[in-house]
Motif scaffolding. Sequence first.
Motif, PDB file in Angstrom:
ATOM      1  N   ASP A 253     -56.739  84.571  19.781  1.00  0.00           N
ATOM      2  CA  ASP A 253     -56.136  84.422  21.103  1.00  0.00           C
ATOM      3  C   ASP A 253     -54.636  84.701  21.052  1.00  0.00           C
ATOM      4  OD1 ASP A 253     -56.145  83.396  23.955  1.00  0.00           O
ATOM      5  OD2 ASP A 253     -54.787  81.928  23.037  1.00  0.00           O
ATOM      6  N   SER A 254     -53.955  84.185  20.038  1.00  0.00           N
ATOM      7  CA  SER A 254     -52.513  84.409  19.950  1.00  0.00           C
ATOM      8  C   SER A 254     -52.199  85.873  19.661  1.00  0.00           C
ATOM      9  CB  SER A 254     -51.896  83.510  18.881  1.00  0.00           C
ATOM     10  OG  SER A 254     -52.370  83.849  17.596  1.00  0.00           O
ATOM     11  N   VAL A 255     -53.025  86.520  18.848  1.00  0.00           N
ATOM     12  CA  VAL A 255     -52.824  87.950  18.576  1.00  0.00           C
ATOM     13  C   VAL A 255     -53.033  88.762  19.853  1.00  0.00           C
ATOM     14  CG1 VAL A 255     -53.696  89.947  17.308  1.00  0.00           C
ATOM     15  CG2 VAL A 255     -53.411  87.745  16.144  1.00  0.00           C
ATOM     16  N   ALA A 256     -54.030  88.369  20.650  1.00  0.00           N
ATOM     17  CA  ALA A 256     -54.280  89.075  21.908  1.00  0.00           C
ATOM     18  C   ALA A 256     -53.098  88.909  22.868  1.00  0.00           C
ATOM     19  CB  ALA A 256     -55.561  88.561  22.550  1.00  0.00           C
ATOM     20  N   ARG A 257     -52.536  87.706  22.916  1.00  0.00           N
ATOM     21  CA  ARG A 257     -51.392  87.478  23.792  1.00  0.00           C
ATOM     22  C   ARG A 257     -50.159  88.250  23.320  1.00  0.00           C
ATOM     23  NH1 ARG A 257     -49.930  81.874  23.875  1.00  0.00           N
ATOM     24  NH2 ARG A 257     -51.390  81.410  22.206  1.00  0.00           N
ATOM     25  N   LEU A 258     -50.001  88.347  22.000  1.00  0.00           N
ATOM     26  CA  LEU A 258     -48.928  89.176  21.464  1.00  0.00           C
ATOM     27  C   LEU A 258     -49.106  90.628  21.903  1.00  0.00           C
ATOM     28  CD1 LEU A 258     -46.574  89.849  19.458  1.00  0.00           C
ATOM     29  CD2 LEU A 258     -48.352  90.121  17.715  1.00  0.00           C
ATOM     30  N   GLY A 259     -50.343  91.128  21.788  1.00  0.00           N
ATOM     31  CA  GLY A 259     -50.606  92.505  22.198  1.00  0.00           C
ATOM     32  C   GLY A 259     -50.284  92.748  23.662  1.00  0.00           C
ATOM     33  N   ASP A 260     -50.614  91.785  24.497  1.00  0.00           N
ATOM     34  CA  ASP A 260     -50.320  91.928  25.929  1.00  0.00           C
ATOM     35  C   ASP A 260     -48.812  92.042  26.182  1.00  0.00           C
ATOM     36  OD1 ASP A 260     -53.004  91.779  26.541  1.00  0.00           O
ATOM     37  OD2 ASP A 260     -52.970  89.620  26.958  1.00  0.00           O
ATOM     38  N   ARG A 261     -48.018  91.371  25.355  1.00  0.00           N
ATOM     39  CA  ARG A 261     -46.574  91.329  25.600  1.00  0.00           C
ATOM     40  C   ARG A 261     -45.825  92.530  25.027  1.00  0.00           C
ATOM     41  NH1 ARG A 261     -44.868  84.918  24.939  1.00  0.00           N
ATOM     42  NH2 ARG A 261     -46.535  84.085  26.265  1.00  0.00           N
ATOM     43  N   ILE A 262     -46.355  93.139  23.965  1.00  0.00           N
ATOM     44  CA  ILE A 262     -45.602  94.247  23.341  1.00  0.00           C
ATOM     45  C   ILE A 262     -46.219  95.610  23.630  1.00  0.00           C
ATOM     46  CG2 ILE A 262     -44.809  92.728  21.491  1.00  0.00           C
ATOM     47  CD1 ILE A 262     -46.759  94.176  19.625  1.00  0.00           C
ATOM     48  N   ARG A 263     -47.338  95.626  24.366  1.00  0.00           N
ATOM     49  CA  ARG A 263     -48.011  96.896  24.634  1.00  0.00           C
ATOM     50  C   ARG A 263     -47.134  97.852  25.449  1.00  0.00           C
ATOM     51  NH1 ARG A 263     -52.420  94.782  26.393  1.00  0.00           N
ATOM     52  NH2 ARG A 263     -53.364  94.644  24.319  1.00  0.00           N
ATOM     53  N   ARG A 264     -46.236  97.317  26.213  1.00  0.00           N
ATOM     54  CA  ARG A 264     -45.409  98.171  27.075  1.00  0.00           C
ATOM     55  C   ARG A 264     -44.335  98.924  26.312  1.00  0.00           C
ATOM     56  NH1 ARG A 264     -40.787  95.072  29.487  1.00  0.00           N
ATOM     57  NH2 ARG A 264     -40.670  93.062  28.428  1.00  0.00           N
ATOM     58  N   TYR A 265     -44.101  98.548  25.052  1.00  0.00           N
ATOM     59  CA  TYR A 265     -43.087  99.248  24.257  1.00  0.00           C
ATOM     60  C   TYR A 265     -43.742 100.394  23.496  1.00  0.00           C
ATOM     61  CZ  TYR A 265     -40.502  94.941  25.155  1.00  0.00           C
ATOM     62  OH  TYR A 265     -39.887  93.876  25.764  1.00  0.00           O
ATOM     63  N   ASP A 266     -43.168 101.575  23.623  1.00  0.00           N
ATOM     64  CA  ASP A 266     -43.731 102.756  22.965  1.00  0.00           C
ATOM     65  C   ASP A 266     -43.162 102.991  21.572  1.00  0.00           C
ATOM     66  OD1 ASP A 266     -45.360 103.431  25.134  1.00  0.00           O
ATOM     67  OD2 ASP A 266     -43.703 104.491  26.135  1.00  0.00           O
ATOM     68  N   SER A 267     -42.108 102.273  21.201  1.00  0.00           N
ATOM     69  CA  SER A 267     -41.487 102.500  19.899  1.00  0.00           C
ATOM     70  C   SER A 267     -40.719 101.265  19.475  1.00  0.00           C
ATOM     71  CB  SER A 267     -40.542 103.705  19.959  1.00  0.00           C
ATOM     72  OG  SER A 267     -39.431 103.418  20.798  1.00  0.00           O
TER      73      SER A 267
ATOM     74  N   ALA B 254     -32.583  89.836  22.110  1.00  0.00           N
ATOM     75  CA  ALA B 254     -33.320  89.101  21.081  1.00  0.00           C
ATOM     76  C   ALA B 254     -34.207  88.008  21.683  1.00  0.00           C
ATOM     77  CB  ALA B 254     -32.344  88.501  20.069  1.00  0.00           C
ATOM     78  N   ALA B 255     -33.752  87.367  22.738  1.00  0.00           N
ATOM     79  CA  ALA B 255     -34.538  86.283  23.344  1.00  0.00           C
ATOM     80  C   ALA B 255     -35.856  86.806  23.914  1.00  0.00           C
ATOM     81  CB  ALA B 255     -33.717  85.596  24.430  1.00  0.00           C
ATOM     82  N   THR B 256     -35.801  87.975  24.520  1.00  0.00           N
ATOM     83  CA  THR B 256     -37.030  88.566  25.073  1.00  0.00           C
ATOM     84  C   THR B 256     -38.033  88.858  23.979  1.00  0.00           C
ATOM     85  OG1 THR B 256     -35.830  89.550  26.921  1.00  0.00           O
ATOM     86  CG2 THR B 256     -37.957  90.516  26.372  1.00  0.00           C
ATOM     87  N   MET B 257     -37.561  89.396  22.859  1.00  0.00           N
ATOM     88  CA  MET B 257     -38.474  89.724  21.776  1.00  0.00           C
ATOM     89  C   MET B 257     -38.987  88.470  21.075  1.00  0.00           C
ATOM     90  SD  MET B 257     -38.786  92.783  22.351  1.00  0.00           S
ATOM     91  CE  MET B 257     -40.134  92.817  21.181  1.00  0.00           C
ATOM     92  N   ARG B 258     -38.149  87.455  20.953  1.00  0.00           N
ATOM     93  CA  ARG B 258     -38.630  86.197  20.378  1.00  0.00           C
ATOM     94  C   ARG B 258     -39.758  85.630  21.227  1.00  0.00           C
ATOM     95  NH1 ARG B 258     -33.179  84.913  18.996  1.00  0.00           N
ATOM     96  NH2 ARG B 258     -32.911  83.698  20.895  1.00  0.00           N
ATOM     97  N   ALA B 259     -39.614  85.722  22.552  1.00  0.00           N
ATOM     98  CA  ALA B 259     -40.667  85.240  23.443  1.00  0.00           C
ATOM     99  C   ALA B 259     -41.946  86.069  23.287  1.00  0.00           C
ATOM    100  CB  ALA B 259     -40.185  85.278  24.886  1.00  0.00           C
ATOM    101  N   ALA B 260     -41.787  87.376  23.077  1.00  0.00           N
ATOM    102  CA  ALA B 260     -42.956  88.248  22.910  1.00  0.00           C
ATOM    103  C   ALA B 260     -43.711  87.910  21.633  1.00  0.00           C
ATOM    104  CB  ALA B 260     -42.517  89.712  22.902  1.00  0.00           C
ATOM    105  N   PHE B 261     -42.962  87.594  20.570  1.00  0.00           N
ATOM    106  CA  PHE B 261     -43.588  87.303  19.280  1.00  0.00           C
ATOM    107  C   PHE B 261     -44.047  85.852  19.153  1.00  0.00           C
ATOM    108  CE2 PHE B 261     -40.479  90.682  17.518  1.00  0.00           C
ATOM    109  CZ  PHE B 261     -41.349  91.714  17.872  1.00  0.00           C
ATOM    110  N   GLU B 262     -43.636  85.012  20.089  1.00  0.00           N
ATOM    111  CA  GLU B 262     -43.848  83.578  19.962  1.00  0.00           C
ATOM    112  C   GLU B 262     -45.320  83.160  19.822  1.00  0.00           C
ATOM    113  OE1 GLU B 262     -42.896  79.506  19.635  1.00  0.00           O
ATOM    114  OE2 GLU B 262     -41.873  81.398  19.212  1.00  0.00           O
ATOM    115  N   PRO B 263     -46.282  83.767  20.537  1.00  0.00           N
ATOM    116  CA  PRO B 263     -47.664  83.297  20.384  1.00  0.00           C
ATOM    117  C   PRO B 263     -48.142  83.283  18.937  1.00  0.00           C
ATOM    118  CG  PRO B 263     -47.507  84.752  22.270  1.00  0.00           C
ATOM    119  CD  PRO B 263     -46.182  84.834  21.562  1.00  0.00           C
ATOM    120  N   VAL B 264     -47.860  84.359  18.209  1.00  0.00           N
ATOM    121  CA  VAL B 264     -48.297  84.444  16.818  1.00  0.00           C
ATOM    122  C   VAL B 264     -47.439  83.558  15.920  1.00  0.00           C
ATOM    123  CG1 VAL B 264     -48.286  85.989  14.817  1.00  0.00           C
ATOM    124  CG2 VAL B 264     -49.443  86.668  16.920  1.00  0.00           C
TER     125      VAL B 264
END
Length: 372
Positions: free
Chosen positions: A223-237, A246-256
């Motif tokens: 579940d946490s990996v899936a939530r991570l995928g949902d948050r970073i899928r919009r980035y192409d690189s 940095a705060a935005t990315m910390r939030a994106a990585f936070e589930p895992v």
Amino acid sequence: MTTNTITRTTSGWPMLAIGGALSLFALHATGDLAPAAWLYGIALIRFCRTVRAGRAILGVAAVTALDAACWMYQADLAASPVVLLALAFVPPLTAPFVADRLLARRLPPLAGTLVYPATKVACEFLVASVTPLGTLFGVLGTTQHANLPLLQLASVTGVYGLSFVVAWTAPVANLLLERGGLRPVAAYSAVLAVVFGAGAMRLAYAPIDGPTVRVAGVTASRDSVARLGDRIRRYDSVSEMLAEDAATMRAAFEPVNADLLAATAREARAGARIVVWPESGALAVDAGAGPLLDRARRVAARYRVYVQIGLTTYVEAAPQVRNQTVLITPTGGTAWTYDKSHPVPVLEPYQAGPGVLPVADTGYGRLSSLIC
């Protein structure tokens, strides 16, 4: 009527279908069935010996290509340039069957049964030595990881001894079908009895040297990996991720990351003194790695445990990715930070580490780490 004539009228293409189907469950993948590794070679050797040589080679090559493609798909490599390795695997996976077809019947019965397993092991070693995947694919012995008595053979021969024993079944079974050769069967049976008997005795009677320590390996939940995928899928690189604050990315990585920290605390409360995260288990941009490690230090100090963190860190400097392990001590200190020394070509385009294994002397013995 000769033996060859009899086998040509009773075997053939159905054996290719049976062997091919069984081989899909002997890939060292998610759907493995250990008995399939012992059985699929019987059918494929039967096929190779009962059709014309050209058809035998093409048939087995098609099966091995399908096996490689299925393994690549299960390993999530189907969309990668590494999928081209599926074609490179075909010759070494096909060669043992070709060798058996060409040589086995020209040799004395017992020697003839050794052609296939010997060639199989030689090809496994070749693939493991020259491809970036090592022993991840094509090594028959890895399918037997739950067979503890047999597994003890690896302490003497490595995984290739297991492969040899499993592969030897196929030519022995075919010899029995064709000629009823009892001496080779007796030799094969004796070797199996020694291997399994010695393995069972080792498991039952091998002494345990000194005290033990509880070690836990933890992974993030699906579940946490899936939530991570949902948050970073919009980035192409990676560059796009680094362009975020940095705060935005910390939030994106936070589930895992939070899941791994919670699992570490849980295992520590259950008695683990050393907790290990998987390769690239946690994620951070360069500015966020410090706060993540600080959280891990607090967990380690609170429960007095060693925590080895598997960490992917995204950094500004090319090639922008670091694959690391960090060992946090029970006092909250850092015993080492180690970068992966042998990145997989194409899949892992980042700077290799220096290749010096880290070492830490602890109350539980000497600890070290390397990354697959």
